[in-house]
Design an enzyme around this catalytic site. Structure first.
Site, PDB file in Angstrom:
ATOM      1  N   ASP A 207     -18.805  -9.335  -9.230  1.00 49.20           N
ATOM      2  CA  ASP A 207     -18.864  -8.241  -7.721  1.00 49.20           C
ATOM      3  C   ASP A 207     -17.922  -6.722  -8.116  1.00 49.20           C
ATOM      4  O   ASP A 207     -18.232  -5.811  -7.216  1.00 49.20           O
ATOM      5  CB  ASP A 207     -18.181  -8.909  -6.804  1.00 49.20           C
ATOM      6  CG  ASP A 207     -18.087  -8.227  -5.073  1.00 49.20           C
ATOM      7  OD1 ASP A 207     -19.081  -7.609  -5.329  1.00 49.20           O
ATOM      8  OD2 ASP A 207     -16.986  -8.534  -5.116  1.00 49.20           O
TER       9      ASP A 207
ATOM     10  N   GLU B 151       0.886  -0.916  -0.271  1.00 52.04           N
ATOM     11  CA  GLU B 151      -0.024   0.220  -0.130  1.00 52.04           C
ATOM     12  C   GLU B 151       1.263   1.441  -0.024  1.00 52.04           C
ATOM     13  O   GLU B 151       2.253   1.201   0.285  1.00 52.04           O
ATOM     14  CB  GLU B 151      -0.965  -0.496   1.712  1.00 52.04           C
ATOM     15  CG  GLU B 151      -2.273  -1.269   1.139  1.00 52.04           C
ATOM     16  CD  GLU B 151      -3.010  -1.151   0.260  1.00 52.04           C
ATOM     17  OE1 GLU B 151      -3.289  -0.010  -0.504  1.00 52.04           O
ATOM     18  OE2 GLU B 151      -3.471  -1.707  -0.081  1.00 52.04           O
TER      19      GLU B 151
END
Length: 151
Positions: free
Chosen positions: A93, A68
């Site tokens: 999804d 991240e």
């Protein structure tokens, strides 16, 4: 692109998100199938988009180390990712997320332009990588080229 093309086309018809956009993003997120998210036992999560399992997620999860970007710097963190029973379930999804969240409304409005779509996804915070829109645009263009050679 060849393996997921039919599923992406079905989801595109239902969602309005171009199949090539989904295929390119799935390719980018999985390293074109070389870096798919796996469960601890090595089985596939079928998560094509790096979608995390947030508080509202009631389905299966896999906990994985990922990178991240925090304040522009890469950091390794442990995160929970959504897990599916098939690639098509992952595609559906993703389409639900993009179409159902106000956060991605500007991206949804830009499906006529690869660069604009990728830019709006980045602006909406889809990924923390500061170069995400540029990388995603390239991947989508690659998927669109591959689709054209298959028809």
């Amino acid at each position: 692109v060849q393996r997921l093309g039919h599923s992406a086309e079905r989801v595109a018809r239902d969602s309005g998100i171009p199949a090539g956009f989904m295929l390119g993003q799935a390719g980018h997120e999985t390293g074109w199938g070389q870096s798919e998210i796996k469960h601890a036992d090595g089985s596939n999560t079928f998560n094509l988009f790096g979608l995390k399992a947030g508080q509202g997620w009631a389905g299966k999860v896999a906990e994985v180390r990922t990178t991240e970007y925090v304040d522009g710097r890469p950091r390794k963190v442990l995160a929970k990712f959504r897990a599916y029973d098939s690639y098509e379930e992952s595609l559906r999804d993703y389409a639900r997320l993009i179409n159902g969240s106000p956060r991605y409304a500007k991206a949804r409005a830009q499906t006529g332009s690869v660069v604009a779509y990728a830019t709006e996804l980045q602006k909406a915070g889809y990924a923390t990588d500061p170069g995400y829109a540029r990388k995603l645009s390239g991947a989508i263009h690659s998927a669109l080229r591959a689709q054209r050679t298959q028809t």
